[in-house]
Design a protein around this motif. Structure first.
Motif, PDB file in Angstrom:
ATOM      1  N   THR A 267       0.866  -1.172   0.000  1.00 14.04           N
ATOM      2  CA  THR A 267       0.000   0.000   0.000  1.00 14.04           C
ATOM      3  C   THR A 267       0.902   1.221   0.000  1.00 14.04           C
ATOM      4  O   THR A 267       1.792   1.333   0.835  1.00 14.04           O
ATOM      5  CB  THR A 267      -0.908   0.017   1.244  1.00 14.04           C
ATOM      6  OG1 THR A 267      -1.681  -1.178   1.251  1.00 14.04           O
ATOM      7  CG2 THR A 267      -1.826   1.215   1.246  1.00 14.04           C
ATOM      8  N   VAL A 268       0.683   2.141  -0.927  1.00 10.35           N
ATOM      9  CA  VAL A 268       1.526   3.323  -1.059  1.00 10.35           C
ATOM     10  C   VAL A 268       0.692   4.566  -0.816  1.00 10.35           C
ATOM     11  O   VAL A 268      -0.408   4.703  -1.339  1.00 10.35           O
ATOM     12  CB  VAL A 268       2.162   3.387  -2.472  1.00 10.35           C
ATOM     13  CG1 VAL A 268       2.999   4.649  -2.623  1.00 10.35           C
ATOM     14  CG2 VAL A 268       3.006   2.156  -2.741  1.00 10.35           C
ATOM     15  N   GLY A 269       1.226   5.462  -0.026  1.00 12.27           N
ATOM     16  CA  GLY A 269       0.559   6.734   0.237  1.00 12.27           C
ATOM     17  C   GLY A 269       0.206   6.888   1.701  1.00 12.27           C
ATOM     18  O   GLY A 269      -0.162   5.923   2.360  1.00 12.27           O
ATOM     19  N   VAL A 270       0.338   8.092   2.196  1.00 16.57           N
ATOM     20  CA  VAL A 270       0.092   8.364   3.607  1.00 16.57           C
ATOM     21  C   VAL A 270      -1.347   8.036   3.992  1.00 16.57           C
ATOM     22  O   VAL A 270      -1.596   7.288   4.943  1.00 16.57           O
ATOM     23  CB  VAL A 270       0.410   9.838   3.933  1.00 16.57           C
ATOM     24  CG1 VAL A 270       0.030  10.166   5.364  1.00 16.57           C
ATOM     25  CG2 VAL A 270       1.881  10.116   3.694  1.00 16.57           C
ATOM     26  N   TYR A 271      -2.295   8.576   3.260  1.00 16.05           N
ATOM     27  CA  TYR A 271      -3.693   8.396   3.636  1.00 16.05           C
ATOM     28  C   TYR A 271      -4.178   6.968   3.403  1.00 16.05           C
ATOM     29  O   TYR A 271      -4.899   6.409   4.231  1.00 16.05           O
ATOM     30  CB  TYR A 271      -4.559   9.421   2.895  1.00 16.05           C
ATOM     31  CG  TYR A 271      -4.091  10.820   3.214  1.00 16.05           C
ATOM     32  CD1 TYR A 271      -4.315  11.373   4.467  1.00 16.05           C
ATOM     33  CD2 TYR A 271      -3.361  11.560   2.284  1.00 16.05           C
ATOM     34  CE1 TYR A 271      -3.847  12.636   4.793  1.00 16.05           C
ATOM     35  CE2 TYR A 271      -2.888  12.829   2.603  1.00 16.05           C
ATOM     36  CZ  TYR A 271      -3.135  13.362   3.855  1.00 16.05           C
ATOM     37  OH  TYR A 271      -2.655  14.604   4.165  1.00 16.05           O
ATOM     38  N   GLN A 272      -3.759   6.362   2.294  1.00 14.84           N
ATOM     39  CA  GLN A 272      -4.129   4.977   2.013  1.00 14.84           C
ATOM     40  C   GLN A 272      -3.544   4.040   3.072  1.00 14.84           C
ATOM     41  O   GLN A 272      -4.217   3.117   3.542  1.00 14.84           O
ATOM     42  CB  GLN A 272      -3.641   4.554   0.623  1.00 14.84           C
ATOM     43  CG  GLN A 272      -4.221   5.340  -0.506  1.00 14.84           C
ATOM     44  CD  GLN A 272      -3.419   6.607  -0.831  1.00 14.84           C
ATOM     45  OE1 GLN A 272      -2.688   7.147  -0.013  1.00 14.84           O
ATOM     46  NE2 GLN A 272      -3.589   7.091  -2.047  1.00 14.84           N
ATOM     47  N   SER A 273      -2.290   4.285   3.439  1.00 15.69           N
ATOM     48  CA  SER A 273      -1.633   3.442   4.441  1.00 15.69           C
ATOM     49  C   SER A 273      -2.251   3.628   5.815  1.00 15.69           C
ATOM     50  O   SER A 273      -2.421   2.657   6.558  1.00 15.69           O
ATOM     51  CB  SER A 273      -0.139   3.759   4.479  1.00 15.69           C
ATOM     52  OG  SER A 273       0.452   3.476   3.232  1.00 15.69           O
ATOM     53  N   ALA A 274      -2.604   4.864   6.146  1.00 12.64           N
ATOM     54  CA  ALA A 274      -3.252   5.121   7.438  1.00 12.64           C
ATOM     55  C   ALA A 274      -4.565   4.349   7.529  1.00 12.64           C
ATOM     56  O   ALA A 274      -4.896   3.801   8.582  1.00 12.64           O
ATOM     57  CB  ALA A 274      -3.491   6.615   7.621  1.00 12.64           C
ATOM     58  N   ARG A 275      -5.279   4.283   6.432  1.00 13.61           N
ATOM     59  CA  ARG A 275      -6.547   3.551   6.397  1.00 13.61           C
ATOM     60  C   ARG A 275      -6.307   2.065   6.664  1.00 13.61           C
ATOM     61  O   ARG A 275      -7.019   1.442   7.452  1.00 13.61           O
ATOM     62  CB  ARG A 275      -7.228   3.757   5.048  1.00 13.61           C
ATOM     63  CG  ARG A 275      -8.656   3.299   5.020  1.00 13.61           C
ATOM     64  CD  ARG A 275      -9.386   3.667   3.734  1.00 13.61           C
ATOM     65  NE  ARG A 275      -8.960   4.945   3.184  1.00 13.61           N
ATOM     66  CZ  ARG A 275      -8.499   5.122   1.937  1.00 13.61           C
ATOM     67  NH1 ARG A 275      -8.458   4.115   1.106  1.00 13.61           N
ATOM     68  NH2 ARG A 275      -8.115   6.296   1.511  1.00 13.61           N
ATOM     69  N   VAL A 276      -5.303   1.484   5.999  1.00 14.01           N
ATOM     70  CA  VAL A 276      -5.003   0.058   6.180  1.00 14.01           C
ATOM     71  C   VAL A 276      -4.595  -0.221   7.621  1.00 14.01           C
ATOM     72  O   VAL A 276      -5.073  -1.172   8.243  1.00 14.01           O
ATOM     73  CB  VAL A 276      -3.881  -0.400   5.212  1.00 14.01           C
ATOM     74  CG1 VAL A 276      -3.376  -1.783   5.571  1.00 14.01           C
ATOM     75  CG2 VAL A 276      -4.368  -0.371   3.779  1.00 14.01           C
ATOM     76  N   VAL A 277      -3.726   0.614   8.160  1.00 15.48           N
ATOM     77  CA  VAL A 277      -3.245   0.427   9.531  1.00 15.48           C
ATOM     78  C   VAL A 277      -4.402   0.540  10.520  1.00 15.48           C
ATOM     79  O   VAL A 277      -4.482  -0.212  11.489  1.00 15.48           O
ATOM     80  CB  VAL A 277      -2.137   1.457   9.858  1.00 15.48           C
ATOM     81  CG1 VAL A 277      -1.817   1.482  11.327  1.00 15.48           C
ATOM     82  CG2 VAL A 277      -0.881   1.144   9.061  1.00 15.48           C
ATOM     83  N   ASN A 278      -5.318   1.446  10.260  1.00 14.16           N
ATOM     84  CA  ASN A 278      -6.439   1.659  11.160  1.00 14.16           C
ATOM     85  C   ASN A 278      -7.475   0.538  11.082  1.00 14.16           C
ATOM     86  O   ASN A 278      -7.995   0.090  12.096  1.00 14.16           O
ATOM     87  CB  ASN A 278      -7.102   3.008  10.857  1.00 14.16           C
ATOM     88  CG  ASN A 278      -8.116   3.397  11.898  1.00 14.16           C
ATOM     89  OD1 ASN A 278      -7.919   3.169  13.082  1.00 14.16           O
ATOM     90  ND2 ASN A 278      -9.212   3.977  11.458  1.00 14.16           N
TER      91      ASN A 278
ATOM     92  N   ALA B 163       3.986   8.993  -2.493  1.00 11.64           N
ATOM     93  CA  ALA B 163       3.798   9.685  -1.224  1.00 11.64           C
ATOM     94  C   ALA B 163       4.834   9.114  -0.251  1.00 11.64           C
ATOM     95  O   ALA B 163       5.619   8.239  -0.616  1.00 11.64           O
ATOM     96  CB  ALA B 163       2.383   9.471  -0.722  1.00 11.64           C
ATOM     97  N   ASN B 164       4.811   9.551   0.965  1.00 15.57           N
ATOM     98  CA  ASN B 164       5.897   9.242   1.874  1.00 15.57           C
ATOM     99  C   ASN B 164       5.718   8.042   2.783  1.00 15.57           C
ATOM    100  O   ASN B 164       6.458   7.908   3.735  1.00 15.57           O
ATOM    101  CB  ASN B 164       6.172  10.462   2.741  1.00 15.57           C
ATOM    102  CG  ASN B 164       6.783  11.559   1.939  1.00 15.57           C
ATOM    103  OD1 ASN B 164       7.502  11.302   0.997  1.00 15.57           O
ATOM    104  ND2 ASN B 164       6.507  12.781   2.305  1.00 15.57           N
ATOM    105  N   LEU B 165       4.761   7.209   2.518  1.00 14.65           N
ATOM    106  CA  LEU B 165       4.567   6.089   3.424  1.00 14.65           C
ATOM    107  C   LEU B 165       4.181   4.859   2.643  1.00 14.65           C
ATOM    108  O   LEU B 165       3.381   4.927   1.724  1.00 14.65           O
ATOM    109  CB  LEU B 165       3.458   6.436   4.422  1.00 14.65           C
ATOM    110  CG  LEU B 165       3.241   5.458   5.545  1.00 14.65           C
ATOM    111  CD1 LEU B 165       4.382   5.561   6.557  1.00 14.65           C
ATOM    112  CD2 LEU B 165       1.943   5.747   6.248  1.00 14.65           C
TER     113      LEU B 165
END
Length: 103
Positions: free
Chosen positions: A23-34, A94-96
């Motif tokens: 998963t690439v991208g700050v917001y996309q990754s935050a969603r997966v982690v959450n 993005a950065n994550l």
């Protein structure tokens, strides 16, 4: 030693990408982690000088780091965003990045 770690990370990311487990991208990754932190193998967080002034992004990074820590997710710091983009064949990263254990 640094070269070998970089090479190992490169191989892991390319493999995860080919398996569609990245998963690439700050917001996309935050969603997966959450949503499902148990599916996250580790998190790659870049330290990019050009984004240091983006307060909202820095807050998001801090929250993701805290969430990863609380859920036992390892964080790998990378300081060359451009090289990471080249490895993954994407110049607009993005950065994550999140490596998912399963999809």
């Amino acid at each position: 030693m640094q070269h070998f770690r970089g090479k190992a990370l490169q191989e892991c990311l390319v493999s995860a990408q080919s398996l569609e487990c990245l998963t690439v991208g700050v917001y996309q990754s935050a969603r997966v982690v959450n949503v499902d932190p148990d599916c996250v193998a580790f998190c790659v967080l870049t330290t990019d000088k050009e984004n240091e002034c983006d307060i909202a992004l820095q807050i998001r990074f801090t929250l993701i780091q805290a969430f990863c820590f609380d859920n036992g997710i390892d964080i790998v710091r990378v300081d060359n965003t451009q090289r990471l983009a080249e490895i993954l064949g994407n110049t607009d990263l993005a950065n994550l990045k999140i490596c998912n254990k399963n999809k």
